[in-house]
Design an enzyme around this catalytic site. Structure first.
Site, short mmCIF file in Angstrom:
data_model
loop_
_atom_site.label_atom_id
_atom_site.label_comp_id
_atom_site.label_asym_id
_atom_site.label_seq_id
_atom_site.Cartn_x
_atom_site.Cartn_y
_atom_site.Cartn_z
N CYS A 131 41.56 95.64 16.26
CA CYS A 131 41.72 96.70 15.26
C CYS A 131 42.04 98.02 15.95
O CYS A 131 43.14 98.18 16.47
CB CYS A 131 40.50 96.76 14.36
SG CYS A 131 40.88 97.45 12.75
N HIS A 163 40.09 91.23 12.54
CA HIS A 163 38.82 91.05 13.25
C HIS A 163 38.52 89.56 13.44
O HIS A 163 37.85 88.97 12.58
CB HIS A 163 37.67 91.69 12.46
CG HIS A 163 37.75 93.18 12.40
ND1 HIS A 163 37.05 94.00 13.25
CD2 HIS A 163 38.48 94.00 11.59
CE1 HIS A 163 37.33 95.27 12.97
NE2 HIS A 163 38.19 95.29 11.97
N GLU A 201 36.41 88.28 15.29
CA GLU A 201 34.96 88.07 15.52
C GLU A 201 34.21 87.69 14.25
O GLU A 201 33.14 87.09 14.32
CB GLU A 201 34.34 89.33 16.16
CG GLU A 201 34.19 90.57 15.28
CD GLU A 201 35.42 91.46 15.23
OE1 GLU A 201 36.54 90.96 15.50
OE2 GLU A 201 35.28 92.66 14.89
N1 GLN Z 1 40.28 103.43 12.38
C1 GLN Z 1 41.28 102.42 12.36
C2 GLN Z 1 41.88 102.22 10.99
O1 GLN Z 1 41.28 102.57 9.99
C3 GLN Z 1 40.75 101.10 12.91
C4 GLN Z 1 39.68 100.49 12.08
C5 GLN Z 1 38.88 99.44 12.79
O2 GLN Z 1 38.88 99.36 14.02
N2 GLN Z 1 38.14 98.64 12.06
O3 GLN Z 1 42.95 101.70 10.86
#
Ligand code: GLN
Length: 538
Positions: A384, A510, A512
């Protein structure tokens, strides 16, 4: 009330952090391994609608389900233990309960009645508890009540449990009370008094615990079990000890040894057999007997707290077992990392994971970390925000776009290589408005991800507002960072790789959240394997 689903309520006494989630998940595992379709639900007595707006420092990781619910991290344990997806129905907060009651009131559904905690809030809680049971998908629903018995905010939940237990009737519902038996080292004694008091507090609300699960650092002697049984109105076989374990994955076996599943099934008037834990135990054996070890750096800004990156740490345990290696995770605080100390802090690592996150703090350290591992051929996984940092680093240092950035960090950057998604531009509310839950992604067949997932379309879970800016895709790809996973409908870039690097993968989603004991995540398995290879070659 006619019912086919059986309900188990798990309450907590004496202190918080006793591991109700792990006990609930372990019991569910044993019941599942006996063939019962089991699910677990968590009721959280706070007023936030969901934990999505909570700081990870305060509440640990926010866990995301397939259906896009932002939930308590205990749901991660439920999925990791059971390998069955959870949903919005598995996590309900006081905020959500009140929200639906107030919405009903505004629609006039209470027909002029005064809306009150009892019966309206308690009815809504009872309704939420039974949604899963009424779906017909489960034989047994375990409901974990967050907080500690005696808390003011837990009272409506305990009252709902009291009513439901009564409505459902004997053999259809039971209460497991998880409590602490402290050890006073000066006296050399285990003490039962706090447990007696918390069971009494529960009884003052009209709820008799049927089973006590006692967290303890020392074996509970017979006479202490007798004493607990006598003072707490439970049978002696219903006093279960839960001794500290070296890994949470030992807890199902520890509960099995104590007969927790047998006593639960007996009380619910259900047949009890020997649970089949073959696959679980095979995992434990691999986990406990590694052939070698690797050290992976976890670069983030919440690294002081284990709970903030819970699912990532657990995914490494699953992937480590699969590779038969021990994965040591070394936390690196991104705020203290820079171009000058990157070598000292990272060169000994076999792999580096740059973590998800929000906001500006610590991002330059993350970018410096990516640069170091990219230039020094250390396996890299960016998740992310970690993937976004990889794109920014590549744009700055390979494409020469000096002030390349995400508009999350610098709204006026000349090169917004990561930009707010179109659909996000009109959104002002913070809660529940990110791009959430499972989305399709189409993989490039001969890429790293194409090979390891072994299928063309994958579904992974997301939680973000910003995204790879496709205006830069051609430039970035021309210099060697490829977009190897795209959303088939919108063409949003979900995965980047650098084929000239030994193993460099950034994912907007994600992985995970989907790694379980039964199904370790392929991306983590491959990353750990790449780290092992790196270690052998160096
Ligand atoms: N802050 C980033 C976004 O909103 C990444 C979000 C995250 O890592 N879950 O796109």
């Amino acid at each position: 009330m006619a019912t086919t689903t059986k309900y188990i309520f798990v309450t907590g006494g004496v202190t918080s952090s006793l591991g109700k989630g792990i006990i609930a998940a372990s019991l569910a595992k044993l019941l599942q391994a006996q063939g019962y379709r089991t699910t677990i639900q968590k009721l959280d007595p706070y007023i936030n609608i969901d934990p999505g707006t909570l700081n990870p420092y305060e509440h640990g990781e926010c866990y995301v389900t397939d259906d896009g619910a932002e939930t308590d991290l205990d749901l991660g344990h439920y999925e990791r233990f059971l390998n069955v997806p959870t949903s919005q129905a598995n996590n309900v907060t006081t905020g959500r309960i009140y929200q639906s009651v107030i919405e009903k009131e505004r629609r006039g559904e209470f027909l002029g009645k005064t809306v009150q905690v009892i019966p309206h809030i308690t009815d809504e809680i009872k309704h939420r508890i039974q949604i899963l049971g009424n779906s017909g998908d489960y034989d047994i629903v375990i409901t974990e009540i967050g907080g500690t018995v005696g808390d003011i905010e837990s009272l409506p939940y305990i009252e709902a449990v009291r009513q439901l237990k009564w409505d459902l009737g004997e053999h259809n519902a039971l209460v497991i009370h998880l409590t602490l038996i402290p050890y006073l080292s000066a006296a050399g004694e285990l003490k039962t008094k706090p447990t007696q008091h918390s069971v009494k507090t529960l009884m003052e609300s009209g709820v008799q615990a049927n089973i006590l699960v006692c967290r303890t650092e020392h074996e509970l002697p017979e006479e202490l079990r007798d004493k607990l049984a006598r003072f707490c109105n439970v049978t002696k076989e219903s006093v279960i000890q839960s001794i500290d374990a070296s890994t949470i994955y030992d807890v199902p076996n520890l509960m099995l040894e104590q007969g927790l599943d047998t006593i639960v099934l007996k009380k619910l008037d259900l047949e009890s057999n020997t649970p089949n834990l073959d696959q679980w135990n095979a995992f434990l054996k691999r986990h406990k007997n590694p052939n070698s070890e690797v050290t992976i750096g976890l670069i983030g800004k919440y690294v002081e707290l284990q709970d903030s990156y819970k699912s990532i740490l657990e995914s490494f345990i699953h992937a480590g077992a699969e590779n038969e290696v021990k994965v040591n995770v070394e936390s690196v605080h991104s705020e203290y990392l820079n171009g000058d100390n990157a070598k000292a802090m990272l060169s000994h690592l076999d792999g580096v994971l740059v973590a998800p996150g929000f906001g500006e703090r610590g991002i330059e350290g993350k970018i410096d970390a990516v640069r170091y591992v990219r230039e020094n051929n250390i396996p890299f996984l960016g998740i992310c925000l970690g993937m976004q940092m990889a794109v920014i680093e590549f744009s700055r240092n390979v494409l020469g776009l000096e002030d390349a950035n995400s508009t999350e960090m610098n709204a006026n950057t000349k090169h917004p290589v990561i930009d707010l998604m179109e659909a996000q531009k009109t959104i002002t509310d913070k809660g529940g408005t990110m791009r959430l839950g499972a989305w399709d992604c189409k993989l490039t067949p001969d890429s790293i991800v194409g090979k390891l997932y072994n299928t063309e379309i994958i579904k992974e879970r997301h939680r973000h507002r910003y995204e790879f800016n496709s205006d830069y895709k051609t430039q970035i790809e021309a210099k060697g960072m490829l977009a190897t996973g795209l959303n088939p409908e919108t063409n949003l870039v979900e995965i980047v790789e650098i084929p000239s690097h030994p193993w460099f993968v950034g994912v907007q989603y994600h992985p995970e959240y989907k790694s379980t004991v039964a199904k370790p995540h392929p991306l983590f398995i491959a990353f750990v394997a790449a780290a092992l290879k790196h270690k052998k070659n160096n």
